[in-house]
Design a protein around this motif. Structure first.
Motif, PDB file in Angstrom:
ATOM      1  N   ALA A  74      -3.510  16.399 -14.890  1.00 43.37           N
ATOM      2  CA  ALA A  74      -3.437  15.423 -14.004  1.00 43.37           C
ATOM      3  C   ALA A  74      -4.888  14.476 -13.841  1.00 43.37           C
ATOM      4  O   ALA A  74      -5.211  14.340 -12.774  1.00 43.37           O
ATOM      5  N   PRO A  75      -5.224  13.809 -14.976  1.00 43.93           N
ATOM      6  CA  PRO A  75      -6.416  13.017 -14.984  1.00 43.93           C
ATOM      7  C   PRO A  75      -6.207  11.894 -14.154  1.00 43.93           C
ATOM      8  O   PRO A  75      -5.038  11.542 -14.220  1.00 43.93           O
ATOM      9  N   LEU A  76      -7.036  11.363 -13.385  1.00 46.53           N
ATOM     10  CA  LEU A  76      -6.954   9.924 -12.857  1.00 46.53           C
ATOM     11  C   LEU A  76      -6.558   8.993 -13.970  1.00 46.53           C
ATOM     12  O   LEU A  76      -7.360   8.574 -14.706  1.00 46.53           O
ATOM     13  N   ARG A  77      -5.371   8.428 -13.747  1.00 45.05           N
ATOM     14  CA  ARG A  77      -5.138   7.168 -14.637  1.00 45.05           C
ATOM     15  C   ARG A  77      -4.061   6.229 -14.072  1.00 45.05           C
ATOM     16  O   ARG A  77      -3.410   6.689 -13.244  1.00 45.05           O
ATOM     17  N   GLN A  78      -4.034   5.130 -14.457  1.00 51.16           N
ATOM     18  CA  GLN A  78      -2.893   4.018 -13.854  1.00 51.16           C
ATOM     19  C   GLN A  78      -1.682   4.428 -14.524  1.00 51.16           C
ATOM     20  O   GLN A  78      -1.633   4.543 -15.720  1.00 51.16           O
ATOM     21  N   ALA A  79      -0.460   4.654 -13.421  1.00 49.99           N
ATOM     22  CA  ALA A  79       0.868   4.726 -14.148  1.00 49.99           C
ATOM     23  C   ALA A  79       1.259   3.597 -14.924  1.00 49.99           C
ATOM     24  O   ALA A  79       0.637   2.405 -14.552  1.00 49.99           O
ATOM     25  N   ASP A  80       1.878   3.672 -15.918  1.00 47.15           N
ATOM     26  CA  ASP A  80       2.448   2.302 -16.805  1.00 47.15           C
ATOM     27  C   ASP A  80       2.969   1.254 -15.987  1.00 47.15           C
ATOM     28  O   ASP A  80       2.754   0.448 -16.017  1.00 47.15           O
ATOM     29  N   ASP A  81       3.781   1.845 -14.916  1.00 47.47           N
ATOM     30  CA  ASP A  81       4.523   1.077 -14.039  1.00 47.47           C
ATOM     31  C   ASP A  81       3.733   0.729 -12.435  1.00 47.47           C
ATOM     32  O   ASP A  81       4.247   0.332 -11.722  1.00 47.47           O
ATOM     33  N   ALA A  82       2.426   0.831 -12.717  1.00 49.65           N
ATOM     34  CA  ALA A  82       1.648   0.603 -11.338  1.00 49.65           C
ATOM     35  C   ALA A  82       1.143  -0.622 -11.404  1.00 49.65           C
ATOM     36  O   ALA A  82       0.790  -1.244 -12.561  1.00 49.65           O
ATOM     37  N   VAL A  83       0.975  -1.326 -10.296  1.00 46.44           N
ATOM     38  CA  VAL A  83       0.405  -2.734 -10.041  1.00 46.44           C
ATOM     39  C   VAL A  83      -1.009  -2.292  -9.999  1.00 46.44           C
ATOM     40  O   VAL A  83      -1.432  -1.792  -9.051  1.00 46.44           O
ATOM     41  N   LEU A  84      -2.088  -2.948 -10.686  1.00 47.11           N
ATOM     42  CA  LEU A  84      -3.444  -2.698 -10.619  1.00 47.11           C
ATOM     43  C   LEU A  84      -3.880  -3.786  -9.451  1.00 47.11           C
ATOM     44  O   LEU A  84      -3.646  -4.899  -9.364  1.00 47.11           O
ATOM     45  N   LEU A  85      -4.585  -3.357  -8.306  1.00 44.01           N
ATOM     46  CA  LEU A  85      -5.565  -4.148  -7.344  1.00 44.01           C
ATOM     47  C   LEU A  85      -6.775  -3.708  -7.355  1.00 44.01           C
ATOM     48  O   LEU A  85      -7.231  -2.669  -7.000  1.00 44.01           O
ATOM     49  N   ASP A  86      -7.666  -4.792  -7.563  1.00 48.03           N
ATOM     50  CA  ASP A  86      -9.077  -4.530  -7.806  1.00 48.03           C
ATOM     51  C   ASP A  86      -9.457  -5.163  -6.280  1.00 48.03           C
ATOM     52  O   ASP A  86      -9.369  -6.425  -6.221  1.00 48.03           O
ATOM     53  N   THR A  87     -10.200  -4.425  -5.746  1.00 47.72           N
ATOM     54  CA  THR A  87     -10.497  -4.603  -4.179  1.00 47.72           C
ATOM     55  C   THR A  87     -11.997  -5.409  -3.898  1.00 47.72           C
ATOM     56  O   THR A  87     -12.632  -5.473  -2.983  1.00 47.72           O
ATOM     57  N   SER A  88     -12.760  -5.313  -5.207  1.00 46.89           N
ATOM     58  CA  SER A  88     -14.393  -5.568  -5.242  1.00 46.89           C
ATOM     59  C   SER A  88     -14.444  -6.772  -4.250  1.00 46.89           C
ATOM     60  O   SER A  88     -15.661  -6.992  -3.701  1.00 46.89           O
ATOM     61  N   ALA A  89     -13.616  -8.015  -4.626  1.00 46.09           N
ATOM     62  CA  ALA A  89     -14.060  -9.227  -3.924  1.00 46.09           C
ATOM     63  C   ALA A  89     -13.192  -9.435  -2.610  1.00 46.09           C
ATOM     64  O   ALA A  89     -13.263 -10.246  -2.287  1.00 46.09           O
ATOM     65  N   LEU A  90     -12.503  -8.236  -2.177  1.00 44.01           N
ATOM     66  CA  LEU A  90     -11.565  -8.501  -1.116  1.00 44.01           C
ATOM     67  C   LEU A  90     -12.236  -7.922  -0.030  1.00 44.01           C
ATOM     68  O   LEU A  90     -12.754  -6.515  -0.227  1.00 44.01           O
ATOM     69  N   ASP A  91     -12.026  -8.110   1.269  1.00 50.82           N
ATOM     70  CA  ASP A  91     -12.303  -7.347   2.337  1.00 50.82           C
ATOM     71  C   ASP A  91     -11.179  -6.543   2.966  1.00 50.82           C
ATOM     72  O   ASP A  91     -10.256  -6.751   2.349  1.00 50.82           O
ATOM     73  N   LEU A  92     -11.249  -5.786   4.070  1.00 55.02           N
ATOM     74  CA  LEU A  92     -10.383  -4.992   4.220  1.00 55.02           C
ATOM     75  C   LEU A  92      -8.923  -5.676   4.582  1.00 55.02           C
ATOM     76  O   LEU A  92      -7.833  -5.192   4.258  1.00 55.02           O
ATOM     77  N   GLU A  93      -8.978  -6.737   5.242  1.00 58.64           N
ATOM     78  CA  GLU A  93      -7.704  -7.525   5.840  1.00 58.64           C
ATOM     79  C   GLU A  93      -7.114  -8.061   4.625  1.00 58.64           C
ATOM     80  O   GLU A  93      -5.965  -7.989   4.490  1.00 58.64           O
ATOM     81  N   GLN A  94      -8.009  -8.588   3.606  1.00 58.82           N
ATOM     82  CA  GLN A  94      -7.340  -9.088   2.334  1.00 58.82           C
ATOM     83  C   GLN A  94      -6.861  -7.952   1.421  1.00 58.82           C
ATOM     84  O   GLN A  94      -5.833  -8.098   0.870  1.00 58.82           O
ATOM     85  N   SER A  95      -7.200  -6.645   1.529  1.00 58.41           N
ATOM     86  CA  SER A  95      -6.871  -5.703   0.604  1.00 58.41           C
ATOM     87  C   SER A  95      -5.561  -4.988   1.290  1.00 58.41           C
ATOM     88  O   SER A  95      -4.468  -4.854   0.718  1.00 58.41           O
ATOM     89  N   ILE A  96      -5.546  -5.068   2.663  1.00 53.16           N
ATOM     90  CA  ILE A  96      -4.275  -4.688   3.366  1.00 53.16           C
ATOM     91  C   ILE A  96      -3.090  -5.743   2.987  1.00 53.16           C
ATOM     92  O   ILE A  96      -2.092  -5.490   2.749  1.00 53.16           O
ATOM     93  N   ALA A  97      -3.405  -7.016   3.134  1.00 57.75           N
ATOM     94  CA  ALA A  97      -2.364  -7.853   3.177  1.00 57.75           C
ATOM     95  C   ALA A  97      -2.109  -8.083   1.489  1.00 57.75           C
ATOM     96  O   ALA A  97      -0.494  -8.180   1.132  1.00 57.75           O
ATOM     97  N   ALA A  98      -2.795  -7.711   0.544  1.00 58.63           N
ATOM     98  CA  ALA A  98      -2.372  -7.627  -1.076  1.00 58.63           C
ATOM     99  C   ALA A  98      -1.589  -6.407  -1.120  1.00 58.63           C
ATOM    100  O   ALA A  98      -0.376  -6.653  -1.884  1.00 58.63           O
TER     101      ALA A  98
END
Ligand code: C5P
Length: 222
Positions: free
Chosen positions: A189-213
């Motif tokens: 069970a290595p960490l990897r993105q599931a084929d049907d998962a939506v990728l969300l990169d929060t590097s440029a988002l603050d907490l509220e923006q991440s929650i909203a996304a």
């Protein structure tokens, strides 16, 4: 009744827990932090003086470990043999132990049923490393939440400092990189993105923006 499961996976320090907890509260879903369960096993092993590399010792200690979750004022508490260890599992040392015990297949099997059962009884938002790929492969909503290693280290550093822990930014970054390596390269069970998962990169988002996304993705998928 069919319950809805939201699976959120991603690397250490991406802000998964903070974002997931807030989203679950807003949606009235039960929040399950699976990392806390691995940490509790890590703590149990550490307290017994068993080395993180001692796979046989880790497996032998499992029958004496009872992990359960309790909810108080909307907060998840982790109980290790009935003791609330929610704070004790958050040190850098136990982070490393958690990462090591989580690479042992018997440990993962031990927690798999517990985690699946939780999804049968309520709408849940579960965060971890293998929720979308292994634990809940049929979850209607899967999100892979990440951020750059540097951003994650800065966030975790601030968090630990606020709690009064003696850490350096370099040390936290090294810890995050070591755990990334362990989590992505392990055989089970290595960490990897599931084929049907939506990728969300929060590097440029603050907490509220991440929650909203995250809320937006859940709304689109349910
Ligand atoms: O998310 P958190 O940092 O609290 O997780 C602690 C450790 O537990 C991670 O480094 C990871 O190795 C492990 N883990 C896992 N699978 C999960 C959740 C956490 O292997 N579903």
């Amino acid at each position: 009744m069919e319950y809805i499961s939201v699976a959120i996976d991603g690397p250490s320090g991406a802000g998964k827990s903070t974002v997931a907890r807030a989203v679950a509260a807003r949606m009235g879903y039960v929040y399950v932090d699976t990392g806390a369960m691995y940490r509790a096993i890590g703590l149990a092993v550490y307290r017994r003086g068993i080395a993180g590399e001692d796979t046989a010792g880790i497996i032998a200690s499992l029958p004496t470990v009872d992990i359960s979750l309790a909810y108080q004022d909307g907060m998840q508490h982790v109980l290790l043999n009935g003791e609330d260890v929610s704070e004790a599992i958050r040190t850098p040392e136990i982070s490393q132990y958690a990462s090591k015990v989580s690479a042992v297949p018997e440990v993962r099997r031990f927690l798999l049923d517990v985690q699946r059962d939780m999804a049968k009884n309520s709408n849940i938002l579960m965060d971890g490393r293998d929720i979308g790929t292994v634990i809940l492969p049929d979850a209607p909503v899967k999100i892979f939440l990440t951020a750059s290693a540097k951003t994650r280290a800065e966030r975790r550093y601030r968090e630990l400092k606020e709690k009064g822990q003696q850490v350096t930014l370099e040390g936290v970054l090294a810890d995050i990189q070591a755990r990334d390596r362990q989590d992505t390269t392990r055989a089970v069970a290595p960490l990897r993105q599931a084929d049907d998962a939506v990728l969300l990169d929060t590097s440029a988002l603050d907490l509220e923006q991440s929650i909203a996304a995250v809320l937006r993705i859940i709304r689109e998928k349910t």
